[in-house]
Design a protein around this motif. Sequence first.
Motif, PDB file in Angstrom:
ATOM      1  N   PRO A 230     129.022 104.429 124.639  1.00 45.16           N
ATOM      2  CA  PRO A 230     128.466 103.196 123.788  1.00 45.16           C
ATOM      3  C   PRO A 230     129.215 102.191 124.824  1.00 45.16           C
ATOM      4  N   PRO A 231     128.541 100.471 124.865  1.00 44.31           N
ATOM      5  CA  PRO A 231     128.667  99.734 126.018  1.00 44.31           C
ATOM      6  C   PRO A 231     130.483  99.702 126.095  1.00 44.31           C
TER       7      PRO A 231
ATOM      8  N   PHE B  94     132.985 104.556 131.965  1.00 41.71           N
ATOM      9  CA  PHE B  94     131.499 104.576 132.360  1.00 41.71           C
ATOM     10  C   PHE B  94     131.127 103.470 133.189  1.00 41.71           C
ATOM     11  N   TRP B  95     130.444 101.912 132.494  1.00 38.24           N
ATOM     12  CA  TRP B  95     130.069 100.792 132.731  1.00 38.24           C
ATOM     13  C   TRP B  95     130.782 100.059 133.630  1.00 38.24           C
ATOM     14  N   GLY B  96     132.713 100.376 133.424  1.00 34.22           N
ATOM     15  CA  GLY B  96     133.354  99.041 134.059  1.00 34.22           C
ATOM     16  C   GLY B  96     133.743  97.640 133.984  1.00 34.22           C
TER      17      GLY B  96
ATOM     18  N   ILE C  77     129.074  96.746 135.457  1.00 33.96           N
ATOM     19  CA  ILE C  77     127.496  96.938 134.880  1.00 33.96           C
ATOM     20  C   ILE C  77     127.123  96.936 133.320  1.00 33.96           C
ATOM     21  N   GLY C  78     128.308  97.457 132.742  1.00 38.86           N
ATOM     22  CA  GLY C  78     127.807  97.345 131.453  1.00 38.86           C
ATOM     23  C   GLY C  78     127.746  96.106 130.672  1.00 38.86           C
TER      24      GLY C  78
END
Length: 135
Positions: free
Chosen positions: A26-27, A32-34, A40-41
């Motif tokens: 999830p966001p 994972f997304w930063g 990136i998220g």
Amino acid sequence: MPARIVTLADDSDLAHLIDLIDMLPPPDATAFWGEGDHSIGRKFGHRLEAILNDKGDVTDIDYLAVYVLKYLGKDNKYIPLEQITKRLRGIGGLPAAGHAWVEDATRTAWTLVSRYSLPAWRGTRNTPGESWRSA
């Protein structure tokens, strides 16, 4: 001229790409997304919000697809295949599934980029193949 809105019901490739993205963390998974306003998220989230609320135009779709190619696509330098494989929901780190996800996401994103960007790259006066006719 107003931007052309494209919904998930209008484009099955877009719907498929959203389904693939939905298999990722999830966001709020900043590992994972930063983190931060330029993560990136956040880039994905900005475009996804418009698309998921049926307000996404061709620019939103194009940017989302380019983000997939750049940040999640095959051989990218940002989120490696191993990390994608490890974090795919319901897959449990199965390497073949990670490879298949990246290949599918890359192919689907390229389909969308070529569909929504190609007319702009070609220009309004050129027809397909015109640059090769005079070569």
